[in-house]
Design an enzyme around this catalytic site. Structure first.
Site, PDB file in Angstrom:
ATOM      1  N   HIS A   1      29.235  -7.666 -13.776  1.00  5.78           N
ATOM      2  CA  HIS A   1      30.516  -7.425 -14.449  1.00  5.78           C
ATOM      3  C   HIS A   1      30.648  -5.942 -14.801  1.00  5.78           C
ATOM      4  O   HIS A   1      31.720  -5.353 -14.645  1.00  5.78           O
ATOM      5  CB  HIS A   1      30.595  -8.299 -15.705  1.00  5.78           C
ATOM      6  CG  HIS A   1      31.977  -8.447 -16.258  1.00  5.78           C
ATOM      7  ND1 HIS A   1      32.221  -9.071 -17.454  1.00  5.78           N
ATOM      8  CD2 HIS A   1      33.185  -8.047 -15.782  1.00  5.78           C
ATOM      9  CE1 HIS A   1      33.540  -9.048 -17.679  1.00  5.78           C
ATOM     10  NE2 HIS A   1      34.135  -8.441 -16.690  1.00  5.78           N
TER      11      HIS A   1
ATOM     12  N   GLU B   1      28.134 -17.060 -14.839  1.00  7.89           N
ATOM     13  CA  GLU B   1      27.582 -16.665 -16.134  1.00  7.89           C
ATOM     14  C   GLU B   1      26.125 -17.109 -16.229  1.00  7.89           C
ATOM     15  O   GLU B   1      25.805 -18.273 -15.953  1.00  7.89           O
ATOM     16  CB  GLU B   1      28.352 -17.340 -17.282  1.00  7.89           C
ATOM     17  CG  GLU B   1      29.820 -16.993 -17.355  1.00  7.89           C
ATOM     18  CD  GLU B   1      30.091 -15.677 -18.098  1.00  7.89           C
ATOM     19  OE1 GLU B   1      29.131 -15.023 -18.574  1.00  7.89           O
ATOM     20  OE2 GLU B   1      31.284 -15.324 -18.204  1.00  7.89           O
TER      21      GLU B   1
ATOM     22  N   ASP C   1      27.491  -6.366 -19.121  1.00  6.09           N
ATOM     23  CA  ASP C   1      26.709  -7.475 -18.567  1.00  6.09           C
ATOM     24  C   ASP C   1      26.673  -7.450 -17.028  1.00  6.09           C
ATOM     25  O   ASP C   1      27.573  -6.892 -16.416  1.00  6.09           O
ATOM     26  CB  ASP C   1      27.257  -8.827 -19.074  1.00  6.09           C
ATOM     27  CG  ASP C   1      28.716  -9.081 -18.682  1.00  6.09           C
ATOM     28  OD1 ASP C   1      29.547  -8.175 -18.820  1.00  6.09           O
ATOM     29  OD2 ASP C   1      29.011 -10.217 -18.243  1.00  6.09           O
TER      30      ASP C   1
ATOM     31  N   HIS D   1      27.542 -12.345 -14.745  1.00  2.00           N
ATOM     32  CA  HIS D   1      27.777 -12.034 -16.156  1.00  2.00           C
ATOM     33  C   HIS D   1      26.609 -12.560 -16.994  1.00  2.00           C
ATOM     34  O   HIS D   1      25.814 -13.364 -16.523  1.00  2.00           O
ATOM     35  CB  HIS D   1      29.003 -12.785 -16.680  1.00  2.00           C
ATOM     36  CG  HIS D   1      30.286 -12.560 -15.958  1.00  2.00           C
ATOM     37  ND1 HIS D   1      31.273 -11.761 -16.468  1.00  2.00           N
ATOM     38  CD2 HIS D   1      30.763 -13.068 -14.794  1.00  2.00           C
ATOM     39  CE1 HIS D   1      32.322 -11.788 -15.647  1.00  2.00           C
ATOM     40  NE2 HIS D   1      32.035 -12.561 -14.624  1.00  2.00           N
TER      41      HIS D   1
HETATM   42 ZN   LIG Z   1      31.086 -10.611 -18.208  1.00  2.00          ZN
END
Ligand SMILES: [Zn+2]
Length: 180
Positions: free
Chosen positions: A153, A117, A163, A35
């Site tokens: 994602h 992330e 993303d 992400h």
């Molecule tokens: Zn995401």
């Protein structure tokens, strides 16, 4: 870098997120979901992401925070712009990062994935330090969970999520995975 029996990565700073629960019985980890996130959007280095994942985001601190402050979300890992690695959820537990999602006909990807992330946006290239840390992390995860695949994602929630975005260089990531 290695993952201990509690699902904690040695080499990461651990900040516990309450936004997680047990994976369904019998589930295995098969997927790494990549992400991007930045809070406020497009700004790097502030405390917003950690605050969001620990339910401490002040809705008055930025206009956008009003919208998201009540969301119960998390990821297992965050890689900051300088490559700093933070873990929020032990790997064995289910983090809440993918939302409504589907991979090869299977829904609820949170059940069988690890969420990673990268601090960033769809519009700004990621830093060298982030690619290197990500590849190092993915290699450690692959040793613990053999056969894990990597997806974005956007790949598991198309039309809803974009993303890690067009700036994420998948070829470079896959090269780094092969050649540490
Ligand atoms: Zn995401």
């Amino acid at each position: 870098m290695h993952i201990d029996r509690c699902g904690l990565l040695h080499g990461a700073r651990f900040i516990a997120s309450p936004n997680c629960d047990e994976r369904p019985e019998g589930s295995t980890i098969e997927l790494l979901v990549i992400h991007n996130i930045s809070l406020p959007p497009g700004e790097f280095g502030g405390p917003g992401i950690v605050e969001l994942f620990t339910n401490r985001l002040d809705p008055g601190a930025h206009p956008y925070y009003h919208e998201i402050a009540g969301r119960k979300v998390s990821a297992h890992f965050l890689i900051r712009r300088d490559g700093e690695l933070i873990q929020f959820v032990p790997c064995g537990r289910r983090a809440w990062h993918a939302g409504e999602s589907n991979w090869r006909g299977r829904s609820r990807c949170n059940d069988f994935s690890i969420g990673i992330e990268l601090e960033g946006t769809d519009a700004v290239p990621f830093e060298n330090a982030q690619y290197e840390r990500l590849a190092e992390l993915a290699r450690a995860l692959a040793r613990t969970y053999p056969g894990v695949a990597s997806v974005g994602h956007a790949d598991i929630a198309p039309g809803r999520k974009t993303d890690p975005g067009p700036c994420f260089d998948w070829d470079r990531y896959r090269e780094l995975l092969k050649h540490p």
